[in-house]
Design a protein around this motif. Structure first.
Motif, short mmCIF file in Angstrom:
data_model
loop_
_atom_site.label_atom_id
_atom_site.label_comp_id
_atom_site.label_asym_id
_atom_site.label_seq_id
_atom_site.Cartn_x
_atom_site.Cartn_y
_atom_site.Cartn_z
N GLU A 165 1.22 6.88 6.41
CA GLU A 165 0.92 7.32 5.05
C GLU A 165 1.46 8.74 4.79
O GLU A 165 1.98 9.03 3.72
CB GLU A 165 -0.59 7.25 4.83
CG GLU A 165 -0.94 7.01 3.39
CD GLU A 165 -2.38 6.55 3.20
OE1 GLU A 165 -2.78 5.53 3.81
OE2 GLU A 165 -3.09 7.21 2.44
N HIS B 37 0.83 -1.21 0.00
CA HIS B 37 0.00 0.00 0.00
C HIS B 37 0.86 1.27 0.00
O HIS B 37 0.67 2.17 -0.82
CB HIS B 37 -0.91 -0.04 1.24
CG HIS B 37 -1.81 1.14 1.42
ND1 HIS B 37 -2.59 1.65 0.41
CD2 HIS B 37 -2.05 1.92 2.51
CE1 HIS B 37 -3.27 2.70 0.87
NE2 HIS B 37 -2.96 2.88 2.14
N HIS C 194 -2.22 4.70 10.85
CA HIS C 194 -2.29 4.55 9.38
C HIS C 194 -2.04 5.90 8.71
O HIS C 194 -1.25 6.01 7.76
CB HIS C 194 -3.67 3.99 9.00
CG HIS C 194 -3.80 3.57 7.56
ND1 HIS C 194 -4.05 2.28 7.18
CD2 HIS C 194 -3.73 4.30 6.42
CE1 HIS C 194 -4.11 2.23 5.85
NE2 HIS C 194 -3.94 3.43 5.36
MN LIG Z 1 -4.25 4.29 3.37
#
Ligand SMILES: [Mn+2]
Length: 196
Positions: A165, A39, A161
């Motif tokens: 990110e 991701h 998260h």
């Molecule tokens: Mn994300």
């Protein structure tokens, strides 16, 4: 001239293959066996406008440490190779990258003098099954092998998260600016030493 490189790195713990084109379109083909790492590498390619292929087979029966660290090593090596003689690059860049409640600052110098300052902490040990302590491991491996002076600081943030990110989007956006060719440099290496 295509600024691109491919790196293959095999140890008893991992088998990593990375290809990158710096002047790409953000196209990513990522398969590390670690969902969250996939991701953030996809985000990295998209926000850096890099074309990026990453294939990793790692010892995930142990944990995600070797896979994450060795991906950072190979990606750093690939970027350093793709930069070649570094002629005409912008060299420095910094950005404040907001993501919802989180704000992270990334400043970097494509210096050839690797150094990491990493002032980011996570409120949780895990993001899904991903160990948040591995974000720092990735940055350390990446900075050393790409020859970057890299400063990352999360000024505030609550969600792990979002924090991770913001770090990776910030790295990508800053790197995109720093590797960009500055026509006013007229193909010079931007250092009084004549080399980086
Ligand atoms: Mn994300």
């Amino acid at each position: 001239m295509m600024r691109s490189a491919s790196v293959s790195r095999r140890t008893a713990e991992t088998d990593v293959a990375v290809s990158i084109a710096l002047d790409g379109t953000g196209k990513a083909e990522i398969s590390t066996g670690v969902g969250f790492l996939d991701h953030i590498l996809e985000l990295f390619a998209l926000h850096g406008l890099f074309d990026l292929t990453v294939k990793v087979t790692g010892d995930l029966h142990v944990d995600q440490h070797h896979t994450t660290e060795d991906t950072g090593i190979a990606l750093g090596q690939a970027i350093l190779q793709a930069l070649g003689d570094k002629k005409g690059i912008s060299r420095y860049a910094d950005i404040h990258l907001p993501m919802d409640e989180t704000l992270t600052r990334v400043a970097l110098d494509i210096s050839g003098r690797p150094f990491l300052v990493f002032r980011t902490t996570f409120p949780t040990e895990k993001i899904g099954v991903f160990d948040t302590e591995l974000v720092r491991e990735f940055y350390q491996a990446f900075a050393i092998n790409a020859g970057l002076t890299l400063h990352v600081e999360t000024l505030y943030g609550e969600n792990s998260h979002h924090i991770a990110e913001s770090c990776f989007k910030g790295l990508a956006r800053a790197l995109r600016q720093a590797v960009a060719l500055d026509p006013r440099e007229e193909g010079r290496v931007p250092s009084t030493k004549g080399t980086l």
